[in-house]
Scaffold this motif. Structure first.
Motif, PDB file in Angstrom:
ATOM      1  N   THR A 133       6.634  -2.335 -33.531  1.00 32.56           N
ATOM      2  CA  THR A 133       6.219  -1.311 -34.481  1.00 32.56           C
ATOM      3  C   THR A 133       7.422  -0.664 -35.156  1.00 32.56           C
ATOM      4  O   THR A 133       7.417  -0.413 -36.354  1.00 32.56           O
ATOM      5  N   ASP A 134       8.482  -0.427 -34.366  1.00 31.15           N
ATOM      6  CA  ASP A 134       9.653   0.271 -34.882  1.00 31.15           C
ATOM      7  C   ASP A 134      10.798   0.121 -33.892  1.00 31.15           C
ATOM      8  O   ASP A 134      10.596   0.287 -32.693  1.00 31.15           O
ATOM      9  N   HIS A 135      11.975  -0.202 -34.388  1.00 33.36           N
ATOM     10  CA  HIS A 135      13.151  -0.271 -33.525  1.00 33.36           C
ATOM     11  C   HIS A 135      14.424  -0.116 -34.353  1.00 33.36           C
ATOM     12  O   HIS A 135      14.394  -0.243 -35.571  1.00 33.36           O
ATOM     13  N   ILE A 136      15.500   0.164 -33.660  1.00 29.71           N
ATOM     14  CA  ILE A 136      16.800   0.265 -34.311  1.00 29.71           C
ATOM     15  C   ILE A 136      17.201  -1.142 -34.760  1.00 29.71           C
ATOM     16  O   ILE A 136      17.128  -2.083 -33.964  1.00 29.71           O
ATOM     17  N   PRO A 137      17.624  -1.292 -36.011  1.00 27.33           N
ATOM     18  CA  PRO A 137      18.040  -2.621 -36.477  1.00 27.33           C
ATOM     19  C   PRO A 137      19.126  -3.197 -35.560  1.00 27.33           C
ATOM     20  O   PRO A 137      20.092  -2.523 -35.212  1.00 27.33           O
ATOM     21  N   GLY A 138      18.917  -4.433 -35.155  1.00 26.05           N
ATOM     22  CA  GLY A 138      19.876  -5.111 -34.294  1.00 26.05           C
ATOM     23  C   GLY A 138      19.664  -4.896 -32.802  1.00 26.05           C
ATOM     24  O   GLY A 138      20.334  -5.515 -31.985  1.00 26.05           O
ATOM     25  N   ALA A 139      18.729  -4.005 -32.439  1.00 30.35           N
ATOM     26  CA  ALA A 139      18.471  -3.749 -31.017  1.00 30.35           C
ATOM     27  C   ALA A 139      17.881  -4.991 -30.361  1.00 30.35           C
ATOM     28  O   ALA A 139      17.051  -5.680 -30.948  1.00 30.35           O
ATOM     29  N   ILE A 140      18.310  -5.240 -29.132  1.00 29.27           N
ATOM     30  CA  ILE A 140      17.806  -6.370 -28.350  1.00 29.27           C
ATOM     31  C   ILE A 140      16.645  -5.863 -27.503  1.00 29.27           C
ATOM     32  O   ILE A 140      16.770  -4.861 -26.805  1.00 29.27           O
ATOM     33  N   HIS A 141      15.536  -6.562 -27.560  1.00 24.76           N
ATOM     34  CA  HIS A 141      14.347  -6.135 -26.812  1.00 24.76           C
ATOM     35  C   HIS A 141      14.319  -6.776 -25.427  1.00 24.76           C
ATOM     36  O   HIS A 141      14.209  -8.000 -25.294  1.00 24.76           O
ATOM     37  N   ILE A 142      14.449  -5.942 -24.400  1.00 24.36           N
ATOM     38  CA  ILE A 142      14.319  -6.383 -23.010  1.00 24.36           C
ATOM     39  C   ILE A 142      13.511  -5.302 -22.299  1.00 24.36           C
ATOM     40  O   ILE A 142      14.042  -4.240 -21.976  1.00 24.36           O
ATOM     41  N   PRO A 143      12.223  -5.517 -22.084  1.00 23.64           N
ATOM     42  CA  PRO A 143      11.366  -4.490 -21.474  1.00 23.64           C
ATOM     43  C   PRO A 143      11.869  -4.024 -20.110  1.00 23.64           C
ATOM     44  O   PRO A 143      12.522  -4.787 -19.382  1.00 23.64           O
TER      45      PRO A 143
END
Length: 105
Positions: free
Chosen positions: A37-47
Motif C-alpha cells: 500500500t505504501d513504503h519508503i522508496p527502496g525499502a526492502i520488505h522482510i516481514p
C-alpha cells in the motif's frame, strides 16, 4: 541519578533517516498488504515473522556489518525486529514512529 529512565535504544527519527536516503538500507517489517500500500522508496520488505524465525533472506544477510534501519507502521514491530537482529550481530536502528511519522513529515 535517574539513569534508568534514560532511553538506551538504537533509533533514528524519520527526519534523520530522510537525510540519509538513498545511501542506507531500510528494512520494512510490516505485512505484505501494508508494504504494498505504501513504503519508503527502496525499502526492502522482510516481514517481522521472517525476521523472528531467523531464517533470514540473502538480501538481509548481505547487509550484516552495515548500519540498517528498520521500519513498520508505528515503531513497535520494528523495535522488536531491531532487538532480534542486534542479538545476532546486526547494526540495526529503529525508525521512531514508523510509517505514521514518515507520512506526516
Amino acid at each position: 541519578m535517574f539513569k534508568f529512565f534514560k532511553k538506551d535504544r538504537p533509533e533514528i527519527t524519520v527526519d534523520e533517516l530522510a537525510q540519509k536516503l538513498p545511501q542506507v538500507a531500510v528494512i520494512d517489517v510490516r505485512r505484505s498488504d501494508e508494504y504494498h500500500t505504501d513504503h519508503i522508496p527502496g525499502a526492502i520488505h522482510i516481514p517481522l515473522d521472517v525476521v523472528a524465525s531467523l531464517d533470514l533472506p540473502q538480501e538481509l544477510t548481505e547487509l550484516k556489518g552495515q548500519k540498517i534501519y528498520i521500519i513498520c507502521r508505528s515503531g513497535r514491530r520494528s523495535a522488536r525486529a531491531v532487538q532480534i537482529l542486534r542479538q545476532v550481530g546486526y547494526q540495526a536502528d529503529n525508525v521512531v514512529g514508523g510509517m505514521l511519522a514518515w507520512n506526516k513529515k
